[in-house]
Structures are given as structure tokens and as C-alpha cells.
Design an enzyme around this catalytic site. Structure first.
Site, PDB file in Angstrom:
ATOM      1  N   LEU A   1       0.993  -1.221  -0.130  1.00 16.18           N
ATOM      2  CA  LEU A   1       0.074  -0.196   0.172  1.00 16.18           C
ATOM      3  C   LEU A   1       0.995   1.313   0.025  1.00 16.18           C
ATOM      4  O   LEU A   1       2.002   1.304   0.532  1.00 16.18           O
ATOM      5  CB  LEU A   1      -0.706   0.020   1.087  1.00 16.18           C
ATOM      6  CG  LEU A   1      -1.956  -1.083   1.429  1.00 16.18           C
ATOM      7  CD1 LEU A   1      -2.690  -0.972   2.640  1.00 16.18           C
ATOM      8  CD2 LEU A   1      -2.662  -1.234   0.239  1.00 16.18           C
ATOM      9  N   ASP A   2       0.456   2.146  -0.589  1.00 18.94           N
ATOM     10  CA  ASP A   2       1.273   3.679  -0.433  1.00 18.94           C
ATOM     11  C   ASP A   2       1.542   4.054   1.066  1.00 18.94           C
ATOM     12  O   ASP A   2       0.570   3.691   1.868  1.00 18.94           O
ATOM     13  CB  ASP A   2       0.720   4.598  -1.557  1.00 18.94           C
ATOM     14  CG  ASP A   2       0.416   4.105  -2.969  1.00 18.94           C
ATOM     15  OD1 ASP A   2       1.221   3.504  -3.192  1.00 18.94           O
ATOM     16  OD2 ASP A   2      -0.632   4.561  -3.387  1.00 18.94           O
TER      17      ASP A   2
END
Length: 313
Positions: free
Chosen positions: A136-137
Site C-alpha cells: 500500500l502507498d
């Protein structure tokens, strides 16, 4: 030095097979090429003698493994805050908070999810990327699965490649989306800004599905399902169709505060300093039981407060 130390007695139904073939069936968590390398380097013996990968084995032969385990990582364990939603011998399921980078990189050498995972389970140093199979960012919150052994790692990577893992997100868009749809494009590095991704017909295939869950005066809450997992995929696709995610500092353009909204909502939007994106649900077949399992991460407080302010406007 840590070692894999095991001993096997060849069974009658294995007689006549090649040594590397037999061991790859006994040790499915390791590739056959890795097993062949161990044999050539003398870490595996047959009847207490050196052997070759293609050598045939016979009933009651004795195979000894004495293999040094080499760490896959140079990263150090560190205390990093995140919630563990589920743990067993094969996997961790975690809820990643905003602001935590998944992998060490330029500008983020430590304090990452990898460092935090190693602090909980040092055995993860033996796995590629400390068992992380998807990411995930930094400022995207929500659910992730982490493998705790090579068998689980191979299993989860294979499921991701076959698009069998269901990844569901919620997001808030700038603008009122009329209806859900599927977006299918190529995605590649931006031609000028190498920190960004962009829609590109020559890029890797990216498929995103979304539905409108709620419409507000100037925004929408959407449910998103990923069929593929390209870098920044949801953010790039929603910006591509002119509904960038609220708060997205990279793909959202200049800050847009709609005219006529109240002070409370204006302040809430201005103080929401990240993309409004949350990985809410993850479903997959468990590496050990092969049973379908589903996990969910609660909506984080800042995201929920933003929704409440939109509702009240």
C-alpha cells in the site's frame, strides 16, 4: 549461523526418482533450482556422501540437509506501530496506518513496515521482502497479508498472479461520480516525473472496478475492487476519468474547495493531508488449509470524520 537441518529416509514409492525431484516434492517451499544449488554446494548428502542433483535414489536411502540460511534482508528490527488483525503459523494480517512506508527506500531507510515486521518475527528476514507480497502507498491505510514462511509466500504470490485475491477499497472522490464502471488501461512510469505513474497504452495492464456507494454535494464515496495491482492504480485511474481522490497530493491537482460549503467541512478537507483511500477488505485462500478467508480493517478515524463532515454539509 542458522541452519536448515533435516534428515529424510527415501520411501518405496520414491525409489528410482532423481534426488532433486524427490526433494522438491518433500520441500515445496523451495524451488528446484535452489535445491540443486544446495546439492552442488555440498549442503545435501546421500547416504553420508556427496551427490549430484540428477542422481537416482532408492528405498531406505538416507538424505541429510545441513543448509546455512542466508538472510534476505539487511534491514534491522524496529518498533513500528500497526495493528495485527490475525496471526497464525503461516500469515500475518495487518492494518497499516497512514504515514508508514512499506519497504525501505531512498528517503525512508528505516521506520518502515518491513522494520516493524522484523521486530515481531525475526524469522521473516529469511523471506523475500520480509514476507510482504503486496503493498500500500505510504498514506493509504488498511489491510495487508504477510507470509511467514516460504510455502505461504509462494502460495500467496501465485494467487495474486492468478488474480484470485480479492482486494476491496473505499475512496472519496473530488466531484460527484454519476455511476460505477470498469476501467481498463495500461499503466507505466510518467514520461517526465518518474515518481508518478500514468495511463499509457504500452504500459502494464491495469483493471479497476468501482461502484458509487454514496453521493455528497461535491464528492462521492466509492467502493473499489482491484483486478490487478499496479503502482498507484486506483489513484491513476480515478484521476484519468477526471474524478481524482480527495486529498491526493500527486494526482489530485491543485486543492479544490467547493464554493458554498461550510467552515467545518472546509477545515476538515484542508486538514486531510493524504489521499482518501482505505484498503477495507481482503479475501484469499489460506496457504495451509486452502480454506477461503476474509478479513476487514475498520475505517480509520480521520477518514470517518471526513465522511461525517460530508454527510453533515
Amino acid at each position: 549461523m542458522k541452519l536448515i537441518q533435516q534428515q529424510y529416509r527415501i520411501e518405496h514409492d520414491e525409489a528410482g526418482n532423481r534426488l532433486d525431484q524427490t526433494l522438491s516434492q518433500r520441500l515445496p517451499e523451495y524451488s528446484r533450482s535452489k535445491i540443486q544449488q544446495w546439492i552442488r554446494e555440498g549442503f545435501i548428502s546421500l547416504n553420508h556422501k556427496t551427490c549430484k542433483p540428477r542422481q537416482k535414489v532408492y528405498a531406505d536411502d538416507l538424505v541429510d540437509l545441513d543448509v546455512p540460511i542466508v538472510s534476505q534482508l539487511s534491514d534491522q528490527p524496529q518498533a513500528v506501530e500497526f495493528e495485527i488483525l490475525h496471526r497464525d503459523d503461516d500469515i500475518f494480517v495487518i492494518d497499516k496506518p497512514a504515514g508508514v512506508v512499506v519497504h525501505p527506500a531512498a528517503g525512508h531507510p528505516d521506520g518502515t513496515l518491513v522494520n516493524g515486521l522484523l521486530n515481531i518475527d525475526t524469522q521473516l528476514e529469511q523471506l523475500p521482502r520480509a514476507g510482504i507480497v503486496h503493498r500500500l502507498d505510504k498514506d493509504t491505510t488498511g489491510i495487508m497479508v504477510v507470509a511467514r514462511n516460504l510455502r505461504a509466500h509462494h502460495w500467496l504470490v501465485d494467487q495474486l498472479q492468478q488474480r484470485l485475491v480479492k482486494r476491496e477499497y473505499i475512496a472519496i472522490t473530488q466531484g460527484v461520480v454519476t455511476a460505477g464502471r470498469s476501467i481498463e488501461t495500461g499503466i507505466a512510469r510518467h514520461a517526465v516525473n518518474r515518481k508518478k505513474m500514468a495511463v499509457n497504452q504500452n504500459g502494464k495492464l491495469a483493471i479497476t472496478h468501482f461502484q458509487v456507494a454514496r453521493k455528497f454535494q461535491h464528492h462521492s464515496l466509492i467502493n473499489v475492487q482491484l483486478e490487478t495491482g499496479r503502482t498507484h492504480q486506483i489513484r491513476v485511474h480515478m484521476a484519468h476519468i477526471k474524478y481524482p481522490l480527495l486529498g491526493d497530493p500527486v494526482y489530485g491537482g491543485r486543492e479544490r474547495i467547493p464554493r458554498g460549503i461550510g467552515d467545518a467541512l472546509t477545515e476538515r478537507i484542508r486538514n486531510f493531508n493524504r489521499q482518501a483511500l482505505h484498503a477495507r477488505r481482503l479475501s484469499f485462500e489460506h496457504p495451509a488449509s486452502q480454506q477461503f478467508c476474509e478479513f476487514e480493517a475498520a475505517i480509520p478515524d480521520d477518514f470517518q470524520q471526513l465522511l461525517n463532515a460530508l454527510d453533515a454539509a
